[in-house]
Design an enzyme around this catalytic site. Structure first.
Site, PDB file in Angstrom:
ATOM      1  N   HIS A 112       3.231  -0.678   0.707  1.00 43.36           N
ATOM      2  CA  HIS A 112       2.324  -1.305  -0.256  1.00 43.36           C
ATOM      3  C   HIS A 112       1.339  -2.212   0.490  1.00 43.36           C
ATOM      4  O   HIS A 112       1.709  -2.883   1.467  1.00 43.36           O
ATOM      5  CB  HIS A 112       3.117  -2.104  -1.292  1.00 43.36           C
ATOM      6  CG  HIS A 112       2.258  -2.514  -2.452  1.00 43.36           C
ATOM      7  ND1 HIS A 112       1.399  -3.579  -2.389  1.00 43.36           N
ATOM      8  CD2 HIS A 112       2.096  -1.962  -3.680  1.00 43.36           C
ATOM      9  CE1 HIS A 112       0.754  -3.678  -3.547  1.00 43.36           C
ATOM     10  NE2 HIS A 112       1.162  -2.700  -4.353  1.00 43.36           N
ATOM     11  N   GLU A 169      -3.884   3.840  -3.530  1.00 38.05           N
ATOM     12  CA  GLU A 169      -4.196   2.536  -4.108  1.00 38.05           C
ATOM     13  C   GLU A 169      -5.333   1.889  -3.321  1.00 38.05           C
ATOM     14  O   GLU A 169      -5.087   1.220  -2.305  1.00 38.05           O
ATOM     15  CB  GLU A 169      -2.969   1.621  -4.045  1.00 38.05           C
ATOM     16  CG  GLU A 169      -1.781   2.135  -4.824  1.00 38.05           C
ATOM     17  CD  GLU A 169      -0.926   0.997  -5.341  1.00 38.05           C
ATOM     18  OE1 GLU A 169      -0.819   0.875  -6.556  1.00 38.05           O
ATOM     19  OE2 GLU A 169      -0.401   0.223  -4.525  1.00 38.05           O
TER      20      GLU A 169
HETATM   21  P1  PGA Z   1      -2.247  -3.643 -10.234  1.00 36.62           P
HETATM   22  O1  PGA Z   1      -1.304  -3.395  -8.989  1.00 36.62           O
HETATM   23  O2  PGA Z   1      -1.923  -2.602 -11.263  1.00 36.62           O
HETATM   24  O3  PGA Z   1      -1.933  -5.037 -10.681  1.00 36.62           O
HETATM   25  O4  PGA Z   1      -3.659  -3.507  -9.738  1.00 36.62           O
HETATM   26  C1  PGA Z   1      -1.052  -2.110  -8.511  1.00 36.62           C
HETATM   27  C2  PGA Z   1      -0.193  -2.207  -7.284  1.00 36.62           C
HETATM   28  O5  PGA Z   1      -0.413  -3.116  -6.480  1.00 36.62           O
HETATM   29  O6  PGA Z   1       0.732  -1.425  -7.079  1.00 36.62           O
END
Ligand code: PGA
Length: 247
Positions: A112, A169
């Site tokens: 992450h 992401e």
């Molecule tokens: P968010 O986070 O939906 O708050 O943007 C996503 C993540 O960091 O996995």
């Protein structure tokens, strides 16, 4: 392909009572949803109690007096938000993949961006974690914000397609309400597929909410969503899960 929705609670909520309440609401709200893998990733310290709650709901078939179908909370899978690459030993503060597996987790989020940023995790460290998780049968949800971060997958020894998921992401879209243009996200999804084949589920994450969720699944063709902030609001999360049914 099967669809996935992942709740990444991050370092929330502050109490066990709140954690159990949130899980119960999600279980209740998603009890009739079939064919979607719902994965809840709470902080480590709540995993055991949530596992107990999950089985209590499943065994009794009741939650707050409401009859649950047999596929109620039992089908919600649990995941860790991270793990170390060693199995046990003198590694103060770490949690091993086998511990997560023994705690009933099926999944673990790895790589992450918040761990890359705050814990300085490198692609090499993440590769070791992925290998270690795979070796005990945990399915890694590997987060990336650029294609180069996936290069590391090519080095994985026991790499087996179908055992891991990738979550795209984009850094600039996490936690700020500024979700990625679905067209740009789709381009990235196509690039990942070209590189690794179509059998890896590719999820989108970054400021997903109930309004924009279908843009990523229906329009941009992702297999699911990784949800941070909004996963702490049970009603919103349930709405998103329902959106996936029709996407
Ligand atoms: P968010 O986070 O939906 O708050 O943007 C996503 C993540 O960091 O996995």
């Amino acid at each position: 392909m099967k669809k996935f929705i992942v709740a990444n609670w991050k370092m929330n909520p502050e109490t066990l009572t709140q954690a159990k309440e949130l899980f119960n609401l999600v279980a209740e709200g998603t009890k009739n949803i079939k064919n979607i893998e719902i994965i809840v990733c709470p902080p480590f310290v709540y995993l055991s109690a949530i596992q107990d709650t999950k089985y209590k709901i499943q065994d009794t078939g009741y939650l707050k007096g409401v009859a649950l179908r047999p596929y109620g909370a039992g089908k919600i899978q649990l995941g860790g938000q991270n793990c170390f690459y060693e199995t046990n030993g003198a590694f103060t503060g770490e949690i091993s993949p086998v511990m997560l597996k023994n705690m009933g987790c099926e999944y673990v989020i790895l790589g992450h961006s918040e761990r890359r940023k705050y814990q300085k995790e490198t692609d090499e460290i993440i590769r070791k974690k992925i290998e270690s998780a795979l070796s005990v049968g945990l399915k890694p949800i590997v987060c990336v914000d650029k294609l180069s971060q996936l290069e590391t997958l090519k080095k994985i020894d026991n790499w087996t397609i179908g055992k891991l998921l990738v979550a795209y992401e984009p850094l600039e879209c996490i936690g700020n309400g500024k979700a990625c243009d679905p067209k740009d996200a789709e381009k990235m999804r196509i690039m990942i597929e070209k590189e690794f084949g179509r059998s890896i589920p590719i999820l989108y994450g970054g400021s997903v909410n109930s309004q924009n969720a279908k843009n990523y699944v229906k329009t941009a063709g992702f297999s699911g969503l990784l949800i941070g902030g909004v996963s702490l609001k049970a009603d919103e999360f349930v709405k998103i899960a329902n959106t996936l049914i029709y996407s």
